[in-house]
Design an enzyme around this catalytic site. Structure first.
Site: not given
Length: 423
Positions: A123-124, A127, A129-130, A144, A240
């Site tokens: 995913g994105q 921070f 891309p992962v 990450k 957060d």
């Protein structure tokens, strides 16, 4: 002529004396400065090595609110005012950091190989891309990567490494390594196979959470926050909390993730920078710019209503919640369609009541996370007790009685047979 020669000699002598005095002052001043620097460095290293590490536990917690303009706590040591975290990171001995934090440091080549040259993207995020990675030990992890154009990500990276090096709890996503190599910054986490709570709640085709699972997720999150608020020294405010930062493992147990915006709670009278995610941010924090633990409590209240309603905060969740609050059974009308008729409505109302308390406009009237955790635990215990009672009353007792009766009949038959044999 004689007088002029005497004056020249006197002038030269005075100049030489002043020069010697200045040289002596410079020499002793330099020695004093070096000695003081050595003592400060020794004291810092001693504080780092003496950092207490808390054991994992449900009753633990952490809180994060401090002003970086004053000082930043780093594993027991202090970064003085005027020295930025970036310069600290660049000049600090990374090997010493890795050894004291206990977090392994990997090379760029290690991560490149583990992610098949960064092709296994999961995913994105803000921070970067992962990626899914399989390390040399066969351990599956999530990597990450800090995007090169992310200035905020640099600070978040430092914050996560420094905080997670000392935060350990079964309801926090565990940091298992990091990489600072070839200009790249990467964080390596345990792999959470079921992804984020946000994806499961709002993506069609994803697994649907049952009411029992939702109740357990709420309890897991409360335990993670409780550790942050009440178990860490100093406490940590997440700042957060949102469904996207709640990750689920293969058994659907929840863990709190993404500590990039977290701050250690140091009451220095200063205001922290306003950061967070729209829809989850405490209105009092927005208006006053003062961050407290109760800001996290507000965000958790929003997440609880997400679990109940399946409505995203950016889709006018609070409008539905406020309308439902006008009647005692109003929450019944905004219940997630996936669990309508498949949940105990009394438990839904009890959990809704807890969420409403978390969303109180006055922070001082919001409950502590310990109280919230206990209240959710009571709902779950109530459910388990009721299930046990129903099971006991519904079938187990008659079955046991039937077995006892059959055994008594068999015993009486055996006794009568013995009597006939004897006669």
């Amino acid at each position: 002529m004689g007088n002029q020669a005497d004056l020249v000699i006197i002038g030269v002598s005075v100049g030489v004396a002043i020069g010697l005095l200045i040289a002596a002052c410079a020499f002793f001043g330099l020695r004093w400065y070096r000695k003081r620097s050595h003592l400060q460095q020794h004291a810092t290293e001693r504080r780092v090595s003496a950092l207490p590490i808390r054991a994992n536990g449900v009753g633990a917690s952490i809180d994060s609110s401090a002003s970086l303009s004053n000082s930043v706590s780093v594993n027991g040591s202090q970064i003085p005012a005027g020295i930025t975290p970036r310069s600290w990171w660049n000049h600090h001995n990374k090997d010493l950091f890795a050894s004291t934090s206990g977090i392994p440091r990997y090379s760029y080549k290690d991560i490149q190989k583990a992610t098949q040259n960064f092709t296994t993207i999961l995913g994105q995020g803000s921070f970067g891309p992962v990626y899914k990675a399989t390390m040399a030990t066969s351990e599956v992890v999530a990597v990450k990567v800090l995007a090169s154009n992310s200035k905020q990500g640099e600070k978040e990276f430092q914050t996560e490494v420094l905080l997670l090096s000392r935060l350990h709890h079964r309801n926090l996503v565990n940091l298992v390594g990091y990489c600072v190599d070839k200009g790249q910054h990467m964080l390596i986490y345990e792999y959470m196979s079921n992804g984020s709570l946000e994806n499961i709640l709002y993506n069609e085709g994803e697994k649907v959470l049952s009411w029992e699972e939702r109740l357990q997720v709420a309890l897991d999150i409360s335990h993670g926050i409780e550790y942050l608020h009440e178990g860490a020294v100093p406490p940590v405010i997440h700042r957060d909390l949102k469904s996207a930062n709640i990750l689920l493992d293969r058994t659907m147990r929840a863990k709190v993730a993404d500590f990039g915006l977290s701050k250690e709670e140091v009451y220095d009278g200063r205001k922290s920078g306003l950061k967070g995610t729209y829809g989850y941010m405490d209105p009092d924090y927005i208006s006053s710019n003062k961050l407290t633990k109760k800001s996290d409590i507000y965000s958790f209240g929003i997440i609880i209503f997400e679990l109940i309603t399946g409505i995203h905060p950016q889709q006018n969740l609070m409008e539905y919640v406020n309308l439902a609050a006008m009647s005692s059974d109003g929450v019944d009308e905004i219940l997630d369609k996936h669990i309508v008729g498949k949940c105990n409505i009394e438990e839904v109302r009890l959990l809704s009541g807890i969420a409403h308390k978390c969303l109180n406009k006055l922070p001082r009237r919001r409950p502590s996370i310990g109280d919230v955790s206990q209240a959710i635990s009571r709902i779950r215990r109530r459910r388990l007790t009721k299930e046990d009672t129903m099971s006991f009353a519904g079938g187990d007792v008659p079955e046991v009685l039937r077995r006892i009766e059959n055994q008594q009949v068999e015993l009486s038959n055996i006794a009568s047979m013995k009597e006939r044999v004897q006669t």
